[in-house]
Design a protein around this motif. Sequence first.
Motif, mmCIF file in Angstrom:
data_model
loop_
_atom_site.group_PDB
_atom_site.id
_atom_site.type_symbol
_atom_site.label_atom_id
_atom_site.label_comp_id
_atom_site.label_asym_id
_atom_site.label_seq_id
_atom_site.Cartn_x
_atom_site.Cartn_y
_atom_site.Cartn_z
ATOM 1 N N GLU A 122 -7.280 -93.487 -78.363
ATOM 2 C CA GLU A 122 -6.544 -94.261 -77.451
ATOM 3 C C GLU A 122 -7.292 -94.129 -75.713
ATOM 4 O O GLU A 122 -7.162 -95.140 -75.117
ATOM 5 N N GLU A 123 -7.556 -93.026 -75.612
ATOM 6 C CA GLU A 123 -8.144 -92.525 -74.151
ATOM 7 C C GLU A 123 -9.388 -93.492 -73.828
ATOM 8 O O GLU A 123 -9.805 -94.026 -72.895
ATOM 9 N N LEU A 124 -10.188 -93.634 -75.036
ATOM 10 C CA LEU A 124 -11.582 -94.115 -74.834
ATOM 11 C C LEU A 124 -11.389 -95.722 -74.705
ATOM 12 O O LEU A 124 -11.907 -96.280 -73.743
ATOM 13 N N VAL A 125 -10.387 -96.259 -75.446
ATOM 14 C CA VAL A 125 -9.858 -97.468 -75.255
ATOM 15 C C VAL A 125 -9.262 -97.934 -73.862
ATOM 16 O O VAL A 125 -9.604 -99.046 -73.109
ATOM 17 N N GLU A 126 -8.385 -96.986 -73.468
ATOM 18 C CA GLU A 126 -7.741 -97.297 -71.851
ATOM 19 C C GLU A 126 -8.987 -97.214 -70.988
ATOM 20 O O GLU A 126 -8.994 -98.056 -70.031
ATOM 21 N N TYR A 127 -10.099 -96.228 -71.166
ATOM 22 C CA TYR A 127 -11.126 -96.296 -70.330
ATOM 23 C C TYR A 127 -11.833 -97.644 -70.440
ATOM 24 O O TYR A 127 -12.189 -98.106 -69.115
ATOM 25 N N ILE A 128 -12.200 -97.970 -71.536
ATOM 26 C CA ILE A 128 -12.814 -99.177 -71.558
ATOM 27 C C ILE A 128 -12.076 -100.322 -70.822
ATOM 28 O O ILE A 128 -12.555 -101.370 -70.274
ATOM 29 N N ARG A 129 -10.955 -100.465 -71.147
ATOM 30 C CA ARG A 129 -10.036 -101.489 -70.426
ATOM 31 C C ARG A 129 -9.884 -101.126 -68.738
ATOM 32 O O ARG A 129 -10.260 -102.470 -68.225
ATOM 33 N N ALA A 130 -10.116 -100.173 -68.344
ATOM 34 C CA ALA A 130 -10.262 -100.072 -66.915
ATOM 35 C C ALA A 130 -11.546 -100.649 -66.165
ATOM 36 O O ALA A 130 -11.511 -100.997 -65.328
ATOM 37 N N ILE A 131 -12.548 -100.056 -67.243
ATOM 38 C CA ILE A 131 -14.065 -100.804 -66.747
ATOM 39 C C ILE A 131 -14.031 -102.118 -66.729
ATOM 40 O O ILE A 131 -14.484 -102.921 -65.767
ATOM 41 N N ARG A 132 -13.224 -102.805 -67.753
ATOM 42 C CA ARG A 132 -13.362 -104.277 -67.682
ATOM 43 C C ARG A 132 -12.519 -104.710 -66.284
ATOM 44 O O ARG A 132 -12.732 -105.848 -66.032
ATOM 45 N N ALA A 133 -11.293 -104.099 -66.263
ATOM 46 C CA ALA A 133 -10.306 -104.594 -65.207
ATOM 47 C C ALA A 133 -10.991 -104.426 -63.954
ATOM 48 O O ALA A 133 -10.565 -105.141 -63.023
ATOM 49 N N PHE A 134 -11.603 -103.502 -63.559
ATOM 50 C CA PHE A 134 -12.419 -103.002 -62.457
ATOM 51 C C PHE A 134 -13.730 -102.652 -62.594
ATOM 52 O O PHE A 134 -14.171 -101.577 -62.608
ATOM 53 N N PRO A 135 -14.617 -103.693 -62.855
ATOM 54 C CA PRO A 135 -16.229 -103.442 -63.025
ATOM 55 C C PRO A 135 -16.734 -102.777 -62.069
ATOM 56 O O PRO A 135 -17.916 -102.260 -62.152
ATOM 57 N N ARG A 136 -16.326 -103.074 -60.699
ATOM 58 C CA ARG A 136 -17.176 -102.589 -59.447
ATOM 59 C C ARG A 136 -16.648 -100.901 -59.195
ATOM 60 O O ARG A 136 -17.261 -100.617 -58.333
ATOM 61 N N ALA A 137 -15.663 -100.698 -59.832
ATOM 62 C CA ALA A 137 -15.159 -99.166 -59.430
ATOM 63 C C ALA A 137 -16.091 -98.387 -60.137
ATOM 64 O O ALA A 137 -16.718 -98.216 -61.054
ATOM 65 N N SER A 138 -15.815 -97.183 -59.227
ATOM 66 C CA SER A 138 -17.038 -95.880 -59.656
ATOM 67 C C SER A 138 -16.289 -95.194 -60.789
ATOM 68 O O SER A 138 -14.952 -95.324 -61.058
ATOM 69 N N LYS A 139 -16.830 -94.358 -61.379
ATOM 70 C CA LYS A 139 -16.381 -93.600 -62.565
ATOM 71 C C LYS A 139 -15.133 -92.504 -61.896
ATOM 72 O O LYS A 139 -14.381 -92.685 -62.750
#
Length: 68
Positions: free
Chosen positions: A43-60
């Motif tokens: 679930e954490e990995l999927v949430e992280y991927i969703r965040a990357i998709r939602a904010f593609p320019r955000a830093s880690k």
Amino acid sequence: MNSREKREQALIIWMEKINLVPTEVQVDSALWGVQREMQEVKEELVEYIRAIRAFPRASKQEIFFGDQ
């Protein structure tokens, strides 16, 4: 397809694969007695991927910890 669209497609593929949880991973987690923890990590990995998709320019840093 530009590189951003390709990255988006790759993220979608990873999210789908993670959600499927391969049989091998299910067996390993059962053998180690960590089924609940495996589900939490998935679930954490999927949430992280969703965040990357939602904010593609955000830093880690921003993805993991917000705007600190």
